[in-house]
Design an enzyme around this catalytic site. Structure first.
Site, mmCIF file in Angstrom:
data_model
loop_
_atom_site.group_PDB
_atom_site.id
_atom_site.type_symbol
_atom_site.label_atom_id
_atom_site.label_comp_id
_atom_site.label_asym_id
_atom_site.label_seq_id
_atom_site.Cartn_x
_atom_site.Cartn_y
_atom_site.Cartn_z
ATOM 1 N N HIS A 154 19.069 -20.625 -5.982
ATOM 2 C CA HIS A 154 18.558 -19.928 -4.797
ATOM 3 C C HIS A 154 17.675 -18.756 -5.213
ATOM 4 C CE1 HIS A 154 21.619 -22.193 -2.572
ATOM 5 N NE2 HIS A 154 20.938 -21.894 -1.502
ATOM 6 N N LYS A 158 19.633 -13.654 -2.468
ATOM 7 C CA LYS A 158 20.881 -14.192 -1.930
ATOM 8 C C LYS A 158 22.059 -13.392 -2.483
ATOM 9 C CE LYS A 158 23.401 -18.523 -1.271
ATOM 10 N NZ LYS A 158 23.610 -18.264 0.161
#
Ligand code: NAP
Length: 269
Positions: A154, A158
């Site tokens: 990601h 995040k």
């Protein structure tokens, strides 16, 4: 029938995509927005929002009292989405929530409330239809290949690791996979966490880098072969097909469903 939608979080990255999706779908009508700024204004008064005669409310309760709404689409932050979903159900508005971060207790309370009101709701930590299929394919493969590791990647903004999708994938796999501790029985780490997170012997590895969006690969191995099931969300548009599907499906439901993979559309033969 046109579905009347209130969008919470219209200025956010997901919210901006959702605004476009709602305007592009002939059966959807945007009737209001919930935003912590710009209370009492119209969307057309805010230069970063579309030129629409749609009112903005800061107080969700006031919004649901004043504006007839079929569905609340919530794309905000964990701190407020539970309250939004709860108020929606109490006003017979069906919540479709993409915001991540609900606790088990909050989910249980929302399920109970939806059942009491006999009204549908969908909480979907991942709206990407390809990601749902990736999880389902991984569960099918796990019956045949008990040795499996998950790599999720990601963007570096995040906060949580591993991702909700990786946790969900591991849960689905563990439902069908024989209990197994993978790797060499005597393996050890010379650097802590080199083998990633260990969930009942299944390893999850989390990468965080700028430039990434949301990606996951589930890799199975058996003597002489490997099988990789991979999904990539390249931008936030990838979440909009699932959000659209959830809005259409929630109208048909009379209970709260957690996970897009559990809605009827993904389970009809
Ligand atoms: P974002 O760009 O930070 O947008 C969040 C929005 O929520 C902003 O407009 C923010 O307004 C607003 N907000 C913050 N606090 C609020 C409050 N107290 N009341 C009302 N609104 C408030 O984040 P994003 O990337 O769009 O993501 C939104 C959510 O969707 C996150 O929970 C993310 O994890 C989740 N997500 C879900 C999926 C899925 O497939 N389900 C995919 C991607 C992301 P300000 O600008 O004023 O702070």
């Amino acid at each position: 029938m046109s579905i009347k939608i209130t969008l919470a979080g219209p200025r956010g990255k997901m919210g901006s995509e959702a605004l476009q999706m709602i305007q592009d779908e002939p059966n959807f009508t945007l009737v209001a927005c919930i935003d912590r700024k710009h209370d009492g204004k119209l969307m057309k008064d805010i230069n970063t929002l579309p030129d629409l005669n749609v009112p903005i409310f800061t107080d969700p309760e006031e919004c649901f009292k004043q504006i007839s709404t079929d569905v609340l689409l919530d794309l905000t932050v964990p701190d407020v989405c539970y309250r939004h979903a709860r108020l929606a159900l109490m006003h017979n508005v069906r919540p479709v929530v993409g915001t991540t971060g609900f606790t088990d207790d909050e989910l249980e309370q929302l399920k109970q409330l939806a059942t009491e009101h006999q009204i549908g709701g969908i909480i979907a930590p991942n709206f990407a239809t390809g990601a749902i299929l990736m999880m389902k394919f991984a569960q099918l493969a796990a019956k045949f290949f008990p040795d499996v590791e998950i790599i999720e990647k990601h963007h570096d903004q995040k906060l949580d690791a591993p991702s909700g999708t990786a946790i969900k994938t591991s849960e689905l796999i563990r439902q069908v996979r024989e209990d197994k501790v993978q790797g060499h029985p005597d393996e050890y780490e010379t650097i802590e966490r080199a083998r990633g997170a260990n969930v009942d012997g299944l390893h999850i590895h989390s990468l965080r880098l700028p430039g990434l969006v949301a990606h996951q690969e589930v890799i199975f191995g058996s003597p002489g072969q490997t099988l990789s099931i991979k999904h990539d969300s390249l931008n936030r548009q990838s979440f909009m097909d699932g959000a659209k599907l959830a809005i259409h499906q929630v109208i048909e439901l009379n209970e709260l469903v957690y996970g897009l993979e559990n809605i009827p559309y993904f389970n009809e033969s």
